[in-house]
Design an enzyme around this catalytic site. Structure first.
Site, mmCIF file in Angstrom:
data_model
loop_
_atom_site.group_PDB
_atom_site.id
_atom_site.type_symbol
_atom_site.label_atom_id
_atom_site.label_comp_id
_atom_site.label_asym_id
_atom_site.label_seq_id
_atom_site.Cartn_x
_atom_site.Cartn_y
_atom_site.Cartn_z
ATOM 1 N N ASP A 165 8.941 -4.517 -6.065
ATOM 2 C CA ASP A 165 7.721 -4.519 -5.267
ATOM 3 C C ASP A 165 7.166 -5.934 -5.247
ATOM 4 O O ASP A 165 7.208 -6.624 -6.268
ATOM 5 C CB ASP A 165 6.686 -3.552 -5.880
ATOM 6 C CG ASP A 165 5.700 -3.030 -4.837
ATOM 7 O OD1 ASP A 165 5.001 -3.865 -4.236
ATOM 8 O OD2 ASP A 165 5.630 -1.815 -4.633
ATOM 9 N N ASN A 166 6.662 -6.378 -4.107
ATOM 10 C CA ASN A 166 6.022 -7.702 -4.076
ATOM 11 C C ASN A 166 4.511 -7.586 -4.249
ATOM 12 O O ASN A 166 3.798 -8.579 -4.176
ATOM 13 C CB ASN A 166 6.365 -8.459 -2.781
ATOM 14 C CG ASN A 166 5.802 -7.778 -1.541
ATOM 15 O OD1 ASN A 166 5.268 -6.671 -1.620
ATOM 16 N ND2 ASN A 166 5.912 -8.433 -0.408
ATOM 17 N N TYR A 215 4.794 -1.162 13.138
ATOM 18 C CA TYR A 215 5.249 -0.187 12.139
ATOM 19 C C TYR A 215 6.263 0.761 12.762
ATOM 20 O O TYR A 215 7.350 0.981 12.218
ATOM 21 C CB TYR A 215 4.048 0.588 11.617
ATOM 22 C CG TYR A 215 4.346 1.549 10.483
ATOM 23 C CD1 TYR A 215 4.830 1.087 9.267
ATOM 24 C CD2 TYR A 215 4.121 2.920 10.628
ATOM 25 C CE1 TYR A 215 5.090 1.972 8.217
ATOM 26 C CE2 TYR A 215 4.369 3.805 9.587
ATOM 27 C CZ TYR A 215 4.850 3.329 8.390
ATOM 28 O OH TYR A 215 5.101 4.200 7.359
ATOM 29 N N LYS A 226 10.302 0.956 11.755
ATOM 30 C CA LYS A 226 10.937 2.145 11.180
ATOM 31 C C LYS A 226 12.029 2.685 12.089
ATOM 32 O O LYS A 226 13.036 3.212 11.620
ATOM 33 C CB LYS A 226 9.877 3.225 10.916
ATOM 34 C CG LYS A 226 8.921 2.874 9.765
ATOM 35 C CD LYS A 226 9.619 2.896 8.409
ATOM 36 C CE LYS A 226 8.619 2.755 7.269
ATOM 37 N NZ LYS A 226 9.275 2.731 5.945
ATOM 38 N N LYS A 237 25.467 -0.688 -0.582
ATOM 39 C CA LYS A 237 26.902 -0.813 -0.272
ATOM 40 C C LYS A 237 27.639 -1.513 -1.413
ATOM 41 O O LYS A 237 28.676 -1.056 -1.883
ATOM 42 C CB LYS A 237 27.045 -1.612 1.035
ATOM 43 C CG LYS A 237 28.450 -1.860 1.487
ATOM 44 C CD LYS A 237 28.431 -2.335 2.942
ATOM 45 C CE LYS A 237 29.723 -3.013 3.322
ATOM 46 N NZ LYS A 237 29.683 -4.471 3.166
ATOM 47 N N VAL A 284 11.447 -7.696 -0.871
ATOM 48 C CA VAL A 284 12.784 -7.165 -0.564
ATOM 49 C C VAL A 284 13.355 -7.694 0.746
ATOM 50 O O VAL A 284 14.483 -7.354 1.108
ATOM 51 C CB VAL A 284 12.829 -5.614 -0.553
ATOM 52 C CG1 VAL A 284 12.436 -5.064 -1.902
ATOM 53 C CG2 VAL A 284 11.966 -5.018 0.541
ATOM 54 N N THR A 325 0.905 -4.532 -0.911
ATOM 55 C CA THR A 325 -0.012 -3.395 -0.788
ATOM 56 C C THR A 325 0.147 -2.434 -1.963
ATOM 57 O O THR A 325 -0.659 -1.526 -2.124
ATOM 58 C CB THR A 325 0.202 -2.617 0.540
ATOM 59 O OG1 THR A 325 1.566 -2.189 0.606
ATOM 60 C CG2 THR A 325 -0.115 -3.483 1.740
#
Ligand code: UDP
Length: 309
Positions: free
Chosen positions: A31-32, A144, A148, A104, A56, A35
């Site tokens: 996590d950065n 957003y 997604k 992967k 990420v 939020t």
């Protein structure tokens, strides 16, 4: 079992990490903290839990084997993604690419946390997975929704081209303790306003609908999906639909608050209706929500009451 959760310090990510730890898994949380919040994971600290502060969208390198990569990192409240449009697009696009690449490399099963927002302002009701959606790509919410949608396309491409074992969950509105007080979403906003005796701010005329799921039901659905060989998207949500005005009234009743309700202009592209068709989840996973909205609201209100003193 060793699982990696991106966005593991976020609202859903931290509930998922907690659940996996309780089941005896090892959890690596990325996590950065854009939020997400460190307080969400402080109670999870143990030998089986590793936190790595990382964006990420950059190269992800993790030592040791991984059985699962669960990609939950993203701003998810409209207030956040309107404020962080580029980060939102980057984590859905570049972040998903990096997370898929890691899965992967490790031969891990991959799960994408997608959203009912892929249906946009839907013209089909309730929303089935076969519906392609009605999204405005250049509207403020497009950052957003399109991120997604791209993430789903990339996940399917990795499945088809590389044979990666993938899952896509389309998460409808969900709630529980640990939502941020100033997150901007309807439930934490209304509860905080009601408990503090401030007016409840309903956008538009409040006739827009949402279908609200209590988080433990979502977590159970995700776990079942991880065990089932289903590569197409699966809706997880509570089909119990209600208007936002009725939600505000329910929160007033359950908190015993005398706050008034005030109306504000509707947000741009705010979906008018939203209700999951959960036929696929019922059939393939034997899943449906167990917790009534009111019961979930009661538990969430108690948690907020504790936080507000
Ligand atoms: N909403 C509202 N008042 C608020 C926050 C949200 O009326 O203070 C409305 C919002 O316009 C939307 C609905 O509640 O119609 C659900 O919004 P939320 O941000 O919770 O989630 P969304 O489904 O829009 O992602």
């Amino acid at each position: 079992m060793r699982g990696l959760v991106t966005g593991g310090a976020g609202f859903i990510g931290s509930h998922l990490s907690e659940f996996l730890l309780a089941r005896g898994c090892e959890v690596v949380c990325l996590d950065n903290l854009l939020t997400g919040a460190i307080e969400n994971i402080d109670p999870l600290r143990s030998e089986r839990f590793t936190f790595i502060k990382l964006d990420v969208t950059t190269y992800i390198s993790v030592a040791g084997p991984l059985d699962y990569v669960l990609h939950f990192a993203s701003p998810a409240s409209p207030v956040d993604y309107l404020d962080l449009p580029i980060q939102t697009l980057k984590v859905g696009a570049l972040g998903t690419h990096k997370a898929l690449g890691l899965a992967k490399e490790k031969g891990a099963r991959f799960l994408l946390a997608s959203t009912s927002e892929v249906y946009g302002d839907p013209l089909v009701h309730p929303q089935r997975e076969e519906y392609w959606g009605n999204v405005n790509p250049v509207g403020p919410r497009g950052v957003y929704d399109e991120a997604k949608r791209f993430a789903e396309a990339l996940t399917m491409a990795y499945h088809r081209a590389h044979g990666l074992d993938t899952r896509i969950v389309r998460i409808f509105n969900s709630f529980a303790p640990r939502m941020r007080m100033h997150d901007g979403r309807a439930i934490p906003t209304f509860i905080t306003q009601a408990l503090q005796g401030r007016p409840l701010t309903v956008n538009g005329d409040g006739t827009q609908t949402r279908s609200l799921m209590y988080i433990p039901d979502l977590i159970e659905g995700i776990c079942r999906l991880m065990q089932a060989p289903v590569h197409d998207p699966v809706n997880l949500g509570n089909p119990q639909e209600m208007t936002i005005l009725d939600l505000a009234k329910a929160i007033l009743r359950l908190t015993g608050s005398a706050s008034p309700i005030v109306f504000r202009p509707a947000g741009a592209d705010d979906p008018k209706v939203r209700q999951p068709d959960i036929g696929r989840a019922r059939q393939l996973l034997g899943w449906e929500p167990q917790v009534e909205v009111e019961e979930g609201l009661r538990r969430t209100i108690e948690w907020f009451r504790g936080r507000l003193g």
